[in-house]
Design a protein around this motif. Structure first.
Motif, short mmCIF file in Angstrom:
data_model
loop_
_atom_site.label_atom_id
_atom_site.label_comp_id
_atom_site.label_asym_id
_atom_site.label_seq_id
_atom_site.Cartn_x
_atom_site.Cartn_y
_atom_site.Cartn_z
N VAL A 130 0.91 -1.08 -0.05
CA VAL A 130 0.09 0.12 -0.06
C VAL A 130 0.83 1.26 -0.02
O VAL A 130 0.45 2.31 -0.71
CB VAL A 130 -0.81 -0.05 1.31
CG1 VAL A 130 -1.72 1.33 1.07
CG2 VAL A 130 -1.83 -1.11 1.18
N MET B 107 1.93 2.33 -3.50
CA MET B 107 0.80 2.78 -4.23
C MET B 107 0.81 4.51 -4.12
O MET B 107 0.63 4.95 -5.26
CB MET B 107 -0.54 2.44 -3.53
CG MET B 107 -1.05 1.06 -3.83
SD MET B 107 -2.47 0.59 -3.09
CE MET B 107 -3.66 1.76 -3.72
N LEU C 285 0.26 0.92 -9.17
CA LEU C 285 -0.89 1.10 -8.37
C LEU C 285 -1.55 -0.32 -8.50
O LEU C 285 -2.35 -0.78 -7.39
CB LEU C 285 -1.93 1.99 -8.95
CG LEU C 285 -1.57 3.58 -8.74
CD1 LEU C 285 -2.32 4.59 -9.70
CD2 LEU C 285 -1.72 3.82 -7.31
N TRP C 286 -1.78 -1.06 -9.40
CA TRP C 286 -2.52 -2.36 -9.56
C TRP C 286 -1.71 -3.53 -8.83
O TRP C 286 -2.33 -4.04 -8.00
CB TRP C 286 -2.37 -2.73 -11.22
CG TRP C 286 -3.29 -4.19 -11.39
CD1 TRP C 286 -3.72 -4.87 -10.76
CD2 TRP C 286 -3.77 -4.16 -12.83
NE1 TRP C 286 -4.51 -5.65 -11.41
CE2 TRP C 286 -4.54 -5.30 -12.52
CE3 TRP C 286 -3.80 -3.37 -14.22
CZ2 TRP C 286 -5.43 -5.81 -13.88
CZ3 TRP C 286 -4.45 -4.02 -15.17
CH2 TRP C 286 -5.23 -5.18 -15.04
N TRP D 60 -2.37 -2.56 -5.29
CA TRP D 60 -3.69 -2.55 -4.75
C TRP D 60 -4.04 -3.93 -4.20
O TRP D 60 -5.01 -4.21 -3.32
CB TRP D 60 -4.54 -2.32 -5.95
CG TRP D 60 -5.86 -1.43 -5.45
CD1 TRP D 60 -6.84 -1.90 -4.71
CD2 TRP D 60 -6.08 -0.12 -5.73
NE1 TRP D 60 -7.78 -0.96 -5.01
CE2 TRP D 60 -7.24 0.11 -5.42
CE3 TRP D 60 -5.35 0.83 -6.68
CZ2 TRP D 60 -7.75 1.69 -5.65
CZ3 TRP D 60 -5.86 2.18 -6.78
CH2 TRP D 60 -6.92 2.54 -6.38
N PHE E 118 -3.74 -3.46 -0.60
CA PHE E 118 -4.79 -2.57 -0.08
C PHE E 118 -6.02 -3.32 -0.15
O PHE E 118 -6.73 -3.01 1.28
CB PHE E 118 -5.01 -1.59 -1.38
CG PHE E 118 -5.83 -0.29 -1.31
CD1 PHE E 118 -4.98 0.60 -0.60
CD2 PHE E 118 -7.01 -0.20 -1.36
CE1 PHE E 118 -5.78 1.75 -0.21
CE2 PHE E 118 -7.66 0.98 -1.00
CZ PHE E 118 -7.29 1.83 -0.57
N ASN E 119 -6.54 -4.02 -0.83
CA ASN E 119 -7.68 -4.99 -0.83
C ASN E 119 -7.82 -6.30 -0.08
O ASN E 119 -8.18 -6.61 1.00
CB ASN E 119 -8.48 -5.30 -2.26
CG ASN E 119 -8.90 -4.16 -2.67
OD1 ASN E 119 -8.99 -3.06 -2.16
ND2 ASN E 119 -9.34 -4.30 -4.01
N THR F 118 -10.25 -8.14 -7.15
CA THR F 118 -9.30 -7.10 -7.36
C THR F 118 -8.77 -7.42 -8.85
O THR F 118 -8.90 -6.38 -9.81
CB THR F 118 -8.11 -6.91 -6.52
OG1 THR F 118 -8.89 -6.68 -5.23
CG2 THR F 118 -7.18 -5.67 -6.93
N THR G 125 -10.58 -5.42 -12.25
CA THR G 125 -9.52 -4.37 -12.83
C THR G 125 -9.62 -4.53 -14.30
O THR G 125 -9.62 -3.76 -15.09
CB THR G 125 -8.27 -4.18 -12.23
OG1 THR G 125 -8.60 -4.12 -10.74
CG2 THR G 125 -7.37 -3.08 -12.77
N LEU H 30 -10.19 -0.54 -10.44
CA LEU H 30 -9.37 -0.87 -8.77
C LEU H 30 -10.16 -0.06 -7.88
O LEU H 30 -10.61 -0.57 -6.63
CB LEU H 30 -8.16 -0.39 -8.81
CG LEU H 30 -7.01 -1.15 -9.55
CD1 LEU H 30 -5.71 -0.42 -9.86
CD2 LEU H 30 -6.82 -2.44 -8.89
N THR I 98 -12.69 -1.79 -4.64
CA THR I 98 -12.43 -1.76 -3.37
C THR I 98 -13.29 -1.94 -2.15
O THR I 98 -13.11 -2.74 -1.32
CB THR I 98 -11.64 -0.18 -3.26
OG1 THR I 98 -10.39 -0.30 -4.07
CG2 THR I 98 -11.37 0.04 -1.78
#
Length: 449
Positions: free
Chosen positions: A33, A36, A225-226, A229, A232-233, A252, A256, A287, A291
């Protein structure tokens, strides 16, 4: 995300012990994260003109500095401390993170409080950085830094408590936000719109070409970012014991991919081309939309969410020309609209068989969950929009939020940072080479400078 969301085995609250595996998993997710934010900097940086590249990068990077310190001093306590009226939290033990045992667990989870705190910190860092893309080319760096500090204090920390805090009013209502559709993306997108209304349009908006200066940088940023993520998720389940994190990971990826294809299909039909900028933007839209929903839907539901978000966000980015607000890099069109789409579609596609037993309309749950999601979307959007506008207006009155006209035309990089992103004049190391780069002449002899 907090303990109340976890469907742990009966009695685990009394028996929970530190899990090295889950702790390691969450530390990796936290690092993902964190990545990102630099990824976002590249994504945004590639989309601006050459004269503003460094400023755009710095508007993301400065968030790593400011928000980290505020989170340690009081942010974690406000977001995840003991609840007061469902609105805000506080715990003196969390102030400065100095009164927490090294192996003290976060609620009923099997990870230390420190690990949960640093994971949540990375969410707090990237959220104001998302706003920056709407303000490219035209704001004072000092004013932006002050806005970040004020905004996370009075907007992000309270909203994070509403959505994820034990006792937060949206959490108690039953609003599902697995990893930040409301708290991160709607919050940031609405804030972007509020600040745009204060600072106004760029010079030359709708007149001058303002094309991305480096699409390779955009694609690099989108890829980072991908990649990030997934932390993140999947990390938002706080453990890797029961398969929910794996479902979030798969959803995710699936959403995407679907959003990217949906955006490109719309773009081809509407404009006649498949663009790299469209591919990158579509991926980010997917994304964003998955989320809040990645722990509530099946992979088929994720495909539907992705396609819908890709098409609607592609349509939404043109609204700024229709309504006349200058959202430089489409934060409103992608993050606000994508966050709304993903949050609301939970009310249709939630299966009731992953993170919770809440079901959407298409799975026999009626309109109940859709109604809860709508309340969460509207309340976060309005709160962030209004408060962000007030904060930006106050800063503008006190110190001015926008750079001068000459500085904007010349470029914010030189005005704010005394640097340029690309030193074309120094290419090759000789005076002839410098002249060649600048004027396009063919060199006959290199003269060492």
């Amino acid at each position: 995300m907090p303990p109340g969301i976890l469907t742990l085995a009966d009695g685990l609250a009394e028996k929970a012990t530190l899990s090295p595996a889950n702790t390691g998993f969450m530390l990796i997710c936290s690092a993902l994260v964190m990545l990102m934010t630099p990824g976002l900097a590249f994504f945004y940086g590639g989309m601006v003109r050459v004269k503003s590249v460094l400023n755009m990068l710095m508007m993301s990077f400065i968030s790593l500095g400011i928000v980290t310190l505020l989170w340690v001093l009081y942010g974690f306590g406000l977001a995840f401390g003991t609840d007061t009226g469902g609105i805000i939290g506080w715990s003196s033990d969390f102030a400065g993170l100095g009164h927490i045992g090294l192996t003290q667990l976060w609620g009923t989870t099997t990870i230390p409080v420190y690990v949960f705190a640093v994971f949540q910190l990375m969410f707090a860092v990237i959220t104001p950085a998302l706003i920056s893309g709407a303000l490219a080319d035209r704001v004072k760096f000092t004013a932006w830094a002050l806005f970040i500090a004020l905004w996370v204090t009075v907007v992000y920390f309270p909203v994070a408590h509403w959505v994820w805090g034990d006792g937060g009013w949206l959490f108690k209502l039953g609003v599902i936000d697995f990893a930040g559709g409301t708290a991160v993306h709607i919050n940031a997108g609405a804030a972007a719109l509020g600040v745009i209304l204060v600072v106004g349009k760029r010079i030359g908006f709708k007149k001058d070409p303002m094309r991305p200066h480096s699409l390779p940088l955009v694609m690099l940023g989108a890829g980072l970012l991908w990649f990030g993520w997934f932390g993140f998720n999947a990390g938002s389940w706080l453990n890797n014991d029961d398969g929910v994190a794996a479902v979030a990971f798969v959803n995710t990826q699936v959403a995407t991919a679907a959003a990217m294809l949906g955006w490109l299909a719309y773009e081809k039909l509407r404009h006649g081309s498949f663009t790299t900028l469209g591919a990158a933007s579509g991926a980010v839209a997917g994304l964003v939309a998955i989320t809040p929903a990645c722990g509530a839907v099946s992979p088929l539901g994720a495909i539907a969410i992705g396609v819908i978000a890709g098409v609607l966000c592609a349509m939404a980015v043109g609204l700024k020309y229709k309504f006349g607000y200058d959202d430089s890099l489409d934060v409103v069109g992608v993050h606000l609209v994508g966050g709304i789409v993903g949050s609301l579609l939970i009310g249709l596609f939630a299966t009731g068989g992953v993170q919770s037993d809440a079901k959407g309309l298409f799975y026999g749950g009626g309109f109940g969950q859709l109604g809860k999601q709508t309340i969460g979307v509207v309340c976060v959007l309005l709160y962030s929009l209004v408060v962000s506008y007030v904060l930006a207006k106050a800063i503008d009155l006190v110190m001015g939020f926008r750079v001068g006209e000459d500085e904007e035309i010349t470029g914010v990089d030189q005005a704010a940072h005394a640097e340029t992103a690309y030193d074309f004049a120094g290419a090759g190391g000789g005076t002839t080479a410098r002249r060649t780069t600048a004027l396009g002449e063919t060199p006959t002899k290199k003269v060492d400078a």
